[in-house]
Design a protein around this motif. Structure first.
Motif, PDB file in Angstrom:
ATOM      1  N   GLY A 100      -4.715 -12.590   7.595  1.00 20.70           N
ATOM      2  CA  GLY A 100      -3.754 -12.214   8.616  1.00 20.70           C
ATOM      3  C   GLY A 100      -2.380 -11.930   8.049  1.00 20.70           C
ATOM      4  N   LYS A 101      -2.220 -12.155   6.744  1.00 17.27           N
ATOM      5  CA  LYS A 101      -0.934 -11.891   6.093  1.00 17.27           C
ATOM      6  C   LYS A 101      -1.140 -11.006   4.862  1.00 17.27           C
ATOM      7  CE  LYS A 101       1.145 -16.112   7.870  1.00 17.27           C
ATOM      8  NZ  LYS A 101       1.802 -17.404   7.568  1.00 17.27           N
ATOM      9  N   LEU A 102      -1.953  -9.959   5.085  1.00 11.92           N
ATOM     10  CA  LEU A 102      -2.235  -8.982   4.032  1.00 11.92           C
ATOM     11  C   LEU A 102      -1.737  -7.614   4.463  1.00 11.92           C
ATOM     12  CD1 LEU A 102      -5.934  -9.902   3.106  1.00 11.92           C
ATOM     13  CD2 LEU A 102      -3.840 -10.740   2.029  1.00 11.92           C
ATOM     14  N   LEU A 103      -1.226  -6.863   3.504  1.00 10.75           N
ATOM     15  CA  LEU A 103      -0.841  -5.479   3.775  1.00 10.75           C
ATOM     16  C   LEU A 103      -2.056  -4.570   3.785  1.00 10.75           C
ATOM     17  CD1 LEU A 103       2.344  -5.147   1.533  1.00 10.75           C
ATOM     18  CD2 LEU A 103       2.266  -5.268   4.024  1.00 10.75           C
ATOM     19  N   THR A 104      -3.032  -4.868   2.933  1.00 20.05           N
ATOM     20  CA  THR A 104      -4.247  -4.066   2.853  1.00 20.05           C
ATOM     21  C   THR A 104      -5.284  -4.842   2.060  1.00 20.05           C
ATOM     22  OG1 THR A 104      -5.123  -1.860   2.343  1.00 20.05           O
ATOM     23  CG2 THR A 104      -3.683  -2.864   0.699  1.00 20.05           C
ATOM     24  N   THR A 105      -6.514  -4.362   2.100  1.00 25.46           N
ATOM     25  CA  THR A 105      -7.603  -4.893   1.280  1.00 25.46           C
ATOM     26  C   THR A 105      -8.107  -3.782   0.368  1.00 25.46           C
ATOM     27  OG1 THR A 105      -8.287  -6.454   3.000  1.00 25.46           O
ATOM     28  CG2 THR A 105      -9.899  -5.935   1.296  1.00 25.46           C
ATOM     29  N   ILE A 106      -8.301  -4.123  -0.914  1.00 27.94           N
ATOM     30  CA  ILE A 106      -8.783  -3.137  -1.890  1.00 27.94           C
ATOM     31  C   ILE A 106     -10.196  -3.563  -2.302  1.00 27.94           C
ATOM     32  CG2 ILE A 106      -8.286  -1.915  -4.031  1.00 27.94           C
ATOM     33  CD1 ILE A 106      -5.396  -2.887  -3.802  1.00 27.94           C
ATOM     34  N   ARG A 158     -11.810  -6.027  -5.212  1.00 30.39           N
ATOM     35  CA  ARG A 158     -12.181  -7.326  -4.631  1.00 30.39           C
ATOM     36  C   ARG A 158     -10.947  -8.198  -4.419  1.00 30.39           C
ATOM     37  NH1 ARG A 158     -16.036  -8.131  -1.923  1.00 30.39           N
ATOM     38  NH2 ARG A 158     -16.553 -10.213  -2.694  1.00 30.39           N
ATOM     39  N   CYS A 159      -9.923  -7.594  -3.842  1.00 29.20           N
ATOM     40  CA  CYS A 159      -8.706  -8.357  -3.590  1.00 29.20           C
ATOM     41  C   CYS A 159      -7.941  -7.746  -2.427  1.00 29.20           C
ATOM     42  CB  CYS A 159      -7.817  -8.411  -4.833  1.00 29.20           C
ATOM     43  SG  CYS A 159      -7.009  -6.835  -5.241  1.00 29.20           S
ATOM     44  N   GLY A 160      -6.935  -8.472  -1.970  1.00 25.59           N
ATOM     45  CA  GLY A 160      -6.014  -7.964  -0.975  1.00 25.59           C
ATOM     46  C   GLY A 160      -4.610  -7.947  -1.541  1.00 25.59           C
ATOM     47  N   VAL A 161      -3.694  -7.286  -0.821  1.00 24.98           N
ATOM     48  CA  VAL A 161      -2.284  -7.245  -1.199  1.00 24.98           C
ATOM     49  C   VAL A 161      -1.515  -8.102  -0.198  1.00 24.98           C
ATOM     50  CG1 VAL A 161      -0.255  -5.802  -1.536  1.00 24.98           C
ATOM     51  CG2 VAL A 161      -2.516  -4.954  -2.212  1.00 24.98           C
ATOM     52  N   LEU A 162      -0.915  -9.174  -0.694  1.00 22.57           N
ATOM     53  CA  LEU A 162      -0.194 -10.099   0.173  1.00 22.57           C
ATOM     54  C   LEU A 162       0.999  -9.415   0.834  1.00 22.57           C
ATOM     55  CD1 LEU A 162      -0.216 -13.244  -2.131  1.00 22.57           C
ATOM     56  CD2 LEU A 162      -1.315 -13.068   0.120  1.00 22.57           C
ATOM     57  N   ASP A 163       1.303  -9.842   2.050  1.00 23.31           N
ATOM     58  CA  ASP A 163       2.434  -9.309   2.793  1.00 23.31           C
ATOM     59  C   ASP A 163       3.655 -10.198   2.560  1.00 23.31           C
ATOM     60  OD1 ASP A 163       4.283  -8.342   4.596  1.00 23.31           O
ATOM     61  OD2 ASP A 163       2.811  -8.018   6.199  1.00 23.31           O
TER      62      ASP A 163
END
Length: 576
Positions: free
Chosen positions: A275-281, A285-290
């Motif tokens: 719920g606190k990610l800018l996007t998922t790659i 296999r990771c997300g970008v934290l917001d």
């Protein structure tokens, strides 16, 4: 309005024009917000290009004039910088411009306008919401008959003087050769092997060791599924604090690689920050934290500071910061304390810098080439060339470009690797390609021939002895359009030049008394031109391993001299 040979068209702004010195004009634009509170500001100008041969800007290593209808490049606090320099075939400045808007996105198109045979710029800033009052931005236009490198240097000084926060100090350890684990190990780190490479590297003069990706996981799949927790994996590094202490006792230290934006799908932090990610790659296999959430920023700051404090590190290699600004970023959710990602990243970096310096005032922080703009100078003191494995031309261009633009920081080369079966003279050209930046060696030192070790020992000793001139001296490269074929650095009493193709190296009255010339031409000789106004004596020469070359020493007569300096060797002259 006109500025010298330039005509400007300005939208929605009042302008004040001041000539700060002959040939240099400063324009101050004031823009009132529209009814929504936002600002859109556009500039268009045409310059008489004269005999301009290329257009220098930090966004590309390939130089040409280009055309004005190409896709805009975008600069912001985390990507590149808003400036450009038209130059002629001698490296003379035709026009150099810069904005002091180094935070907000700036859209830039530049190139030849076919209809007018002039060089056209379109620059646009939009969507800015000033906190109060009108939006004010300054522009510097330099049309002096000086070297383009001097014009760039003066832009950098202008930016430094404009900042309310000084650049991060550069400690002595920022200017010594480095050993990096990346190309030599990638993610397959092993404690005894890393400790062995660190020991061998110190014997060659590499006091600083950067442990790159892989230290936090047993996985070696080259993705980022295990980022986010940032806990040292003992099977990769063993007792990291003990190894870092050994390096510190020898006058150096360790840095760890870390990618704060990433949180891996296999990490404990993955569930915590849903719920606190800018996007998922998915492919990584990771997300970008917001970073707009305070608990995200606090987690990242405390993680970085704990690593430096708990493991006796001298700093961090902070990577992928430029993945945060995203055109597809979702709107900030409930609990976010920033609306814009860029503002949140700036707050994170400011807090991180303050906390790291509280633990270690002389901390080293490395950023990569994409995020090298003047706003970043306050948050990092090492700026490394972008990845270009084994590409000595690309590495040369990137490091020289960085040296031209970042006088207040230390510039590092991309990690050096080469085929160990090559002759030492060829391997040495990887080192000479980055002679004017701090080298990072990344080969397995116990798997290269003895003459390669001798080559590294000689050249690393030379750059260490002359680091003040090479890494902090005034740099000069008259032909960026030809990928910097001849580069000079001027220090106190010393000039060091490197020739990267078979050309004439002229000894000039502007060179310092002690002159060294590195032979990176690929040939076994150098052509030196001695002017009657700048007589010189030949002191000696060495091959790439440091062995003396049999040359007749003494004064050289005016004219051309082809001297038998071996490939990747060094010539020493003294200007009389």
């Amino acid at each position: 309005m006109t500025v010298g040979t330039t005509t400007l068209e300005i939208e929605r702004a009042s302008v004040e024009q001041v000539e700060v010195e002959p040939g240099v004009t400063e324009l101050t634009f004031t823009v009132e917000p529209d009814s929504t509170g936002d600002v859109t500001f556009s500039l268009l100008w045409r310059t008489a290009a004269g005999d301009a041969v290329a257009y220098w800007h930090p966004h590309s290593v390939h130089r040409s004039l280009g055309v004005e209808w190409t896709r805009p490049r975008i600069t912001n606090a985390l990507k590149w910088a808003p400036l450009g320099a038209l130059h002629d075939t001698s490296g003379g400045n035709v026009e150099t411009w810069a904005l002091d808007e180094v935070v907000e996105p700036v859209h830039i198109q530049a190139g030849v306008e076919e209809e007018t045979s002039r060089f056209l710029h379109r620059v646009k800033v939009e969507g800015v919401a000033p906190a109060e009052g009108p939006y004010v931005v300054r522009m510097r236009v330099d049309q002096r008959a000086v070297a383009y490198s001097d014009a760039l240097h003066d832009v950098a000084q202008w930016w430094l003087a404009s900042s309310d926060v000084p650049a991060l100090p550069v400690p002595d350890l920022a200017l010594v050769p480095v050993y990096s684990t990346w190309y030599s190990f990638h993610q397959r780190l092993e404690p005894a092997a890393v400790a062995r490479q660190a020991e061998l590297a110190r014997e060659l003069g590499c006091k600083v060791l950067i442990v790159d990706d892989g230290w936090m996981t047993t996985d070696a799949a080259r993705g980022y599924a295990f980022t986010g927790d940032w806990q040292v994996e003992p099977s990769r590094l063993g007792d990291l604090a003990a190894q870092a202490s050994v390096a510190a006792e020898a006058g150096g230290g360790y840095l760890l690689w870390i990618a704060p934006p990433f949180v891996g799908m296999e990490s404990a932090a993955w569930e915590r920050f849903q719920g606190k990610l800018l996007t998922t790659i998915e492919r990584l296999r990771c997300g970008v934290l917001d970073p707009r959430y305070k608990d995200v920023r606090d987690h990242l700051v405390s993680t970085c500071v704990s690593l430096v404090r708990d493991y006796n590190l001298i700093g961090l290699k902070i990577d992928f910061v430029d993945t945060w600004p995203r055109e597809d970023a979702p709107a900030a959710g409930p609990g976010a304390d920033f609306a814009r990602v860029e503002e949140a990243v700036d707050a994170f970096l400011a807090s991180l810098t303050a906390e790291l310096r509280a633990v270690r005032p002389d901390v080293l922080v490395e950023f990569r080439q994409n995020y090298i703009g003047p706003r970043m100078w306050r948050y990092a003191n090492l700026f490394r060339a972008g990845d270009c494995p084994m590409d000595r031309v690309d590495n040369r261009v990137r490091t020289v470009d960085l040296r031209l633009l970042t006088p207040a920081s230390a510039v590092q080369a991309d990690m050096l690797m080469w085929d160990p079966s090559l002759p030492a003279e060829v391997a040495a050209e990887q080192v000479l390609a980055v002679l004017f930046a701090v080298p990072q060696i990344s080969v397995l030192l116990d798997q290269v021939p003895a003459d390669h070790l001798a080559m590294m020992r000689f050249w690393l000793a030379f750059v260490t002895e002359h680091r003040s001139t090479l890494f902090r001296g005034r740099i000069e490269s008259p032909r960026p359009d030809l990928q910097h074929p001849l580069v000079r650095a001027h220090g106190s009493g010393t000039t060091i030049a490197a020739a990267y193709t078979d050309l004439v190296v002229t000894v000039r009255p502007s060179d310092q008394a002690d002159l060294w010339v590195a032979n990176a031409t690929g040939r076994d000789d150098l052509v030196i031109e001695v002017l009657a106004s700048a007589p010189v004596s030949l002191v000696g020469a060495q091959d790439c391993r440091g062995a003396a070359v049999d040359l007749p020493v003494g004064e050289l007569t005016a004219g051309l001299h082809r001297l038998p300096v071996p490939r990747s060797g060094l010539l020493h002259l003294h200007r009389l």
